[in-house]
Design a protein around this motif. Structure first.
Motif: not given
Length: 118
Positions: A12, A49, A113
């Protein structure tokens, strides 16, 4: 299982790095165009994700609001990349607002995030 999850987190991050790196290369040294590398970075980050959003037998609850907001931002980035690519194919330039929004939203998504806890 945790090792596999960490590998997906790493993938990711690679997707983010490819997207943001390709954007930064164009922003600060190129012609401010949308490149295929940006599309690939978005796809890598998005797929990884989505894999991270699945409950992997973890002992804590997932933050579905955070996941949803990050997914919406990802879709908006994808739309901006599509708008810019379509304009380029017609021989037009990418609008400045679209180009800069791609970079800002990419950074915002990474920031969410990292900083959004709870």
């Amino acid at each position: 299982m945790e090792t596999l999850r960490l590998i997906v987190v790493f993938i990711h991050l690679i997707g983010f790095a490819v997207l943001f790196g390709a954007w930064a290369a164009q922003a600060f040294g190129g012609k401010r165009q949308i490149t295929k590398l940006m599309d690939y970075g978005l796809a890598i980050a998005g797929l990884a994700g989505l894999a991270l959003a699945a409950p992997w037998g973890i002992s804590y609850d997932l933050n579905y609001v955070k996941i949803g907001v990050k997914l919406v931002v990802l879709v908006i980035i994808g739309a901006m990349l599509g708008i810019g690519s379509a304009r380029q194919k017609r021989g037009e330039t990418v609008p400045s607002a679209v180009f800069w929004l791609i970079g800002l939203l990419t950074l915002a998504n990474a920031g969410m995030g990292l900083l959004w806890r709870g």
